[in-house]
Design an enzyme around this catalytic site. Structure first.
Site, PDB file in Angstrom:
ATOM      1  N   LYS A 195      14.737 -77.947  -2.041  1.00  0.00           N
ATOM      2  CA  LYS A 195      14.641 -79.132  -2.919  1.00  0.00           C
ATOM      3  C   LYS A 195      13.871 -80.231  -2.200  1.00  0.00           C
ATOM      4  O   LYS A 195      14.361 -80.837  -1.254  1.00  0.00           O
ATOM      5  CB  LYS A 195      16.006 -79.673  -3.325  1.00  0.00           C
ATOM      6  CG  LYS A 195      15.840 -80.684  -4.473  1.00  0.00           C
ATOM      7  CD  LYS A 195      16.998 -81.618  -4.655  1.00  0.00           C
ATOM      8  CE  LYS A 195      16.982 -82.807  -3.743  1.00  0.00           C
ATOM      9  NZ  LYS A 195      15.833 -83.727  -3.937  1.00  0.00           N
ATOM     10  N   GLU A 270      19.865 -82.947  10.098  1.00  0.00           N
ATOM     11  CA  GLU A 270      18.960 -83.747  10.929  1.00  0.00           C
ATOM     12  C   GLU A 270      18.929 -85.123  10.279  1.00  0.00           C
ATOM     13  O   GLU A 270      18.362 -85.286   9.207  1.00  0.00           O
ATOM     14  CB  GLU A 270      17.586 -83.070  10.968  1.00  0.00           C
ATOM     15  CG  GLU A 270      16.759 -83.487  12.161  1.00  0.00           C
ATOM     16  CD  GLU A 270      15.831 -84.612  11.831  1.00  0.00           C
ATOM     17  OE1 GLU A 270      16.269 -85.789  11.974  1.00  0.00           O
ATOM     18  OE2 GLU A 270      14.689 -84.337  11.449  1.00  0.00           O
ATOM     19  N   CYS A 304      12.731 -90.681  11.579  1.00  0.00           N
ATOM     20  CA  CYS A 304      14.122 -90.691  12.029  1.00  0.00           C
ATOM     21  C   CYS A 304      14.197 -91.018  13.526  1.00  0.00           C
ATOM     22  O   CYS A 304      15.188 -91.539  13.993  1.00  0.00           O
ATOM     23  CB  CYS A 304      14.782 -89.362  11.716  1.00  0.00           C
ATOM     24  SG  CYS A 304      13.762 -87.972  12.175  1.00  0.00           S
ATOM     25  N   GLU A 401      19.846 -98.271  10.906  1.00  0.00           N
ATOM     26  CA  GLU A 401      18.498 -97.711  10.783  1.00  0.00           C
ATOM     27  C   GLU A 401      17.742 -98.451   9.671  1.00  0.00           C
ATOM     28  O   GLU A 401      18.192 -98.507   8.533  1.00  0.00           O
ATOM     29  CB  GLU A 401      18.589 -96.222  10.437  1.00  0.00           C
ATOM     30  CG  GLU A 401      17.227 -95.577  10.325  1.00  0.00           C
ATOM     31  CD  GLU A 401      17.297 -94.059  10.118  1.00  0.00           C
ATOM     32  OE1 GLU A 401      17.961 -93.616   9.172  1.00  0.00           O
ATOM     33  OE2 GLU A 401      16.669 -93.348  10.916  1.00  0.00           O
TER      34      GLU A 401
HETATM   35  P1  NAI Z   1      18.457 -89.557   1.255  1.00  0.00           P
HETATM   36  O1  NAI Z   1      19.272 -89.055   2.382  1.00  0.00           O
HETATM   37  O2  NAI Z   1      19.143 -89.982   0.009  1.00  0.00           O
HETATM   38  O3  NAI Z   1      17.369 -88.430   0.810  1.00  0.00           O
HETATM   39  C1  NAI Z   1      17.028 -87.283   1.517  1.00  0.00           C
HETATM   40  C2  NAI Z   1      17.152 -86.058   0.605  1.00  0.00           C
HETATM   41  O4  NAI Z   1      18.511 -85.891   0.229  1.00  0.00           O
HETATM   42  C3  NAI Z   1      16.369 -86.133  -0.704  1.00  0.00           C
HETATM   43  O5  NAI Z   1      15.846 -84.862  -1.025  1.00  0.00           O
HETATM   44  C4  NAI Z   1      17.442 -86.519  -1.704  1.00  0.00           C
HETATM   45  O6  NAI Z   1      17.139 -86.115  -3.024  1.00  0.00           O
HETATM   46  C5  NAI Z   1      18.627 -85.735  -1.174  1.00  0.00           C
HETATM   47  N1  NAI Z   1      19.931 -86.229  -1.586  1.00  0.00           N
HETATM   48  C6  NAI Z   1      20.305 -87.509  -1.868  1.00  0.00           C
HETATM   49  N2  NAI Z   1      21.602 -87.546  -2.237  1.00  0.00           N
HETATM   50  C7  NAI Z   1      22.075 -86.284  -2.176  1.00  0.00           C
HETATM   51  C8  NAI Z   1      23.343 -85.681  -2.428  1.00  0.00           C
HETATM   52  N3  NAI Z   1      24.390 -86.403  -2.821  1.00  0.00           N
HETATM   53  N4  NAI Z   1      23.475 -84.339  -2.262  1.00  0.00           N
HETATM   54  C9  NAI Z   1      22.431 -83.601  -1.841  1.00  0.00           C
HETATM   55  N5  NAI Z   1      21.206 -84.108  -1.611  1.00  0.00           N
HETATM   56  C10 NAI Z   1      21.033 -85.431  -1.757  1.00  0.00           C
HETATM   57  O7  NAI Z   1      17.552 -90.723   1.795  1.00  0.00           O
HETATM   58  P2  NAI Z   1      16.894 -91.953   0.975  1.00  0.00           P
HETATM   59  O8  NAI Z   1      17.881 -92.567   0.064  1.00  0.00           O
HETATM   60  O9  NAI Z   1      15.637 -91.512   0.383  1.00  0.00           O
HETATM   61  O10 NAI Z   1      16.602 -92.959   2.167  1.00  0.00           O
HETATM   62  C11 NAI Z   1      17.660 -93.790   2.632  1.00  0.00           C
HETATM   63  C12 NAI Z   1      17.647 -93.940   4.118  1.00  0.00           C
HETATM   64  O11 NAI Z   1      17.886 -92.662   4.678  1.00  0.00           O
HETATM   65  C13 NAI Z   1      16.350 -94.388   4.747  1.00  0.00           C
HETATM   66  O12 NAI Z   1      16.200 -95.777   4.712  1.00  0.00           O
HETATM   67  C14 NAI Z   1      16.522 -93.852   6.128  1.00  0.00           C
HETATM   68  O13 NAI Z   1      17.317 -94.738   6.865  1.00  0.00           O
HETATM   69  C15 NAI Z   1      17.261 -92.553   5.938  1.00  0.00           C
HETATM   70  N6  NAI Z   1      16.367 -91.382   5.911  1.00  0.00           N
HETATM   71  C16 NAI Z   1      16.284 -90.619   7.037  1.00  0.00           C
HETATM   72  C17 NAI Z   1      15.401 -89.555   7.076  1.00  0.00           C
HETATM   73  C18 NAI Z   1      15.277 -88.694   8.269  1.00  0.00           C
HETATM   74  O14 NAI Z   1      14.213 -88.117   8.490  1.00  0.00           O
HETATM   75  N7  NAI Z   1      16.312 -88.513   9.065  1.00  0.00           N
HETATM   76  C19 NAI Z   1      14.502 -89.245   5.963  1.00  0.00           C
HETATM   77  C20 NAI Z   1      14.719 -90.069   4.798  1.00  0.00           C
HETATM   78  C21 NAI Z   1      15.609 -91.104   4.814  1.00  0.00           C
END
Ligand code: NAI
Ligand code: MG
Length: 497
Positions: A195, A270, A304, A401
């Site tokens: 996804k 991660e 990240c 973060e």
């Molecule tokens: P997120 O963690 O919501 O999104 C990442 C992925 O998780 C996307 O594919 C999203 O559709 C999916 N997702 C979201 N809610 C889910 C759920 N309940 N069950 C399963 N999958 C789910 O991140 P978001 O909201 O886009 O960004 C928020 C913050 O997260 C950023 O400001 C940053 O701090 C952090 N982040 C960290 C990343 C990393 O590489 N470690 C990458 C993206 C965001």
């Protein structure tokens, strides 16, 4: 602000304008609900494409296809060598379509086209090639029993694919994160439901076509775009998924873990970071200053492992802050397609508002922006590269973060002071050390609670180098041979002779 001047590749124009379906069992299909969702161009805020919106029914179809492909059909019958060659071919095709993929990535995510060309796309191609090589190198052990004579038993281990894998990826490196997840799972013989993030689904969908062109059998890779709360949550909870691999926020990582508890599927995570980047006064300061700027401003801070807490030995504090601020001021913030773009927009309005919210909270709590601190213009999601000083350990900008081009610069007194300061975070993903004293560098590296430590460099990535987090930065490792643990089970076979 200058407008885009690089013209779009005709293949990209066609792809962007196309109606996007999801890949299930080798067919491009509509969502069961018939619904679609938009993905935006963050440089303009305009809709780029509409995509079939996956939900529970689609996840169920995709998992059933992955299960069937895992149990029967050509995939489980293939030799490791054949499997490895198909995985290698994906790398070759990524190279063949490199310009198209780079343009899609820049349009959908906002990153500079030149960065997508130089980093995202070649690293993704290399990832498939690196893991293609591993397909033929999976071995078990023969084991002598401790309590029985050697001629009584023959015991050995087999390393087998973990099964049907759900992979949920973020938007900061959309193609590369798909490669990090898919390549090792394919090499180990798993089948997959991927996804992509709702903000950036396009390059993963194009990768789906490439995977078909490479000759990966139907049902082995299924791609279900959609929102996290619906499609993502359904995947994490699905009873017929053997393993879920996630990259994204720590908050959602915890939700994935809870959802996975139903059938106790294996979990690797991660997650976020708040990585310390430490400059000692004996460092090569020119290198350290440009390295510290790159550590936070690369990919607009949407990394990240971003070096977001910059610790500077106190006698060189002003000089380094000044140097990093000068770097920040030279960064040209433009649309990703502008050839003079050094930094594009943040990925979404939501992300821009989140980052601006942090800059405001820093100011309210008494931090000072030496440079930056605001949005750029009022169209697209651009923010200024920002250096904050006068912070303290309790401020949100120091603890949380931000995931944007915002660094907090803080002084420290010596090596014994900096280790506890660096480790004073819930995260433990990465760290940087800048010094000419090799003994001090390795002594500090050993004491930092972080999954990666860079010495006199930062953001050096290679498929061969394991990457992942201590503490709340995650579980397990991506890359290197370490990630193979995520996608295999060990079976012990013990035979009486
Ligand atoms: P997120 O963690 O919501 O999104 C990442 C992925 O998780 C996307 O594919 C999203 O559709 C999916 N997702 C979201 N809610 C889910 C759920 N309940 N069950 C399963 N999958 C789910 O991140 P978001 O909201 O886009 O960004 C928020 C913050 O997260 C950023 O400001 C940053 O701090 C952090 N982040 C960290 C990343 C990393 O590489 N470690 C990458 C993206 C965001
Ligand atoms: Mg987009």
């Amino acid at each position: 602000m200058a407008t885009a001047v690089i013209s779009m590749d005709p293949g990209v124009s066609r792809f962007v304008a196309a109606k996007h379906r999801m890949l299930i069992n080798g067919k491009w299909v509509e969502a069961a609900s018939g619904k679609t969702f938009p993905t935006y161009n963050p440089a303009t805020g305009e809709v780029l494409s509409n995509i079939a919106e996956g939900d529970v029914a689609d996840v169920n179809r995709a998992v059933a296809a992955a299960r069937a492909a895992f149990e029967s059909g050509p995939w489980p019958k293939m030799s490791p060598s054949e499997r490895g060659r198909l995985v290698w071919k994906i790398g070759d095709l990524i190279e063949k379509y490199a310009e198209e993929l780079a343009q899609l990535e820049s349009l959908d995510n906002g990153k500079p086209l030149k960065v997508a060309r130089a980093a995202d796309v070649p690293l993704a191609a290399d990832h498939f090639r690196y893991y293609a090589g591993w397909a033929t190198k999976i071995e078990g052990n023969t084991i002598s029993l401790g309590l029985a004579p050697a001629d009584k038993f023959h015991a050995y281990t087999r390393r087998e694919p973990v099964g049907v894998v759900a992979q949920i990826i973020p938007w900061n490196f959309p193609l590369l994160m798909a490669a990090w997840k898919l390549a090792p799972a394919l090499a180990m013989g798993c089948t997959i439901v991927l996804k992509p993030a709702e903000q950036t689904p396009l390059s993963a969908l194009r990768l789906g076509e490439i995977i078909q062109e490479a000759g990966i059998p139907d049902g082995v890779v299924n791609i279900v775009p959609g929102y996290g709360e619906t499609a993502g949550a359904a995947l994490a909870a699905h009873d017929d998924v053997d393993k879920v691999a996630f990259t994204g926020s720590t908050e959602v990582g915890k939700l994935i873990l809870k959802a996975a508890a139903g059938n106790l599927k294996k979990v690797s995570l991660e997650l976020g970071g708040k990585s310390p980047n430490i400059v000692f006064d004996d460092a090569d300061l020119d290198r350290a200053i440009s390295g510290a700027a790159g550590a936070i401003f690369f990919n607009h801070g949407q990394c990240c492992c971003a070096g977001s807490r910059l610790f500077i030995e106190k006698d060189i504090f002003d000089k380094v802050v000044d140097g990093v601020s000068q770097h920040a001021e030279k960064i040209r913030v433009r649309p990703g397609f502008d050839p003079e773009c050094d930094m594009g927009p943040l990925v979404s309005e939501e992300q821009m508002n989140r980052v601006c919210g942090y800059m405001d909270s820093g100011k309210q709590e008494g931090a000072k922006a030496v440079t930056g601190g605001t949005r750029v213009g009022d169209k697209g999601y651009f923010v200024k590269p920002t250096v904050l000083v006068n912070t303290n350990d309790k401020m949100k900008v120091v603890q949380e973060e931000i995931f944007g081009p915002v660094v907090t610069a803080m002084p420290f007194s010596d090596a014994s002071d900096i280790v506890p300061k660096s480790n004073d975070t819930i995260y433990g993903l990465a760290a940087g050390i800048w010094t000419r004293d090799i003994k001090k560098a390795h002594a500090v590296a050993a004491k930092l609670r972080a999954g990666t430590v860079w010495i006199n460099c930062y953001n050096v990535f290679d498929a061969a180098l394991p990457f992942g987090g201590y503490k709340q930065s995650g579980w397990g490792r991506e890359m290197g041979h370490e990630v193979l643990e995520n996608y295999t089970e060990v079976k012990t076979v013990c035979a009486a002779l």
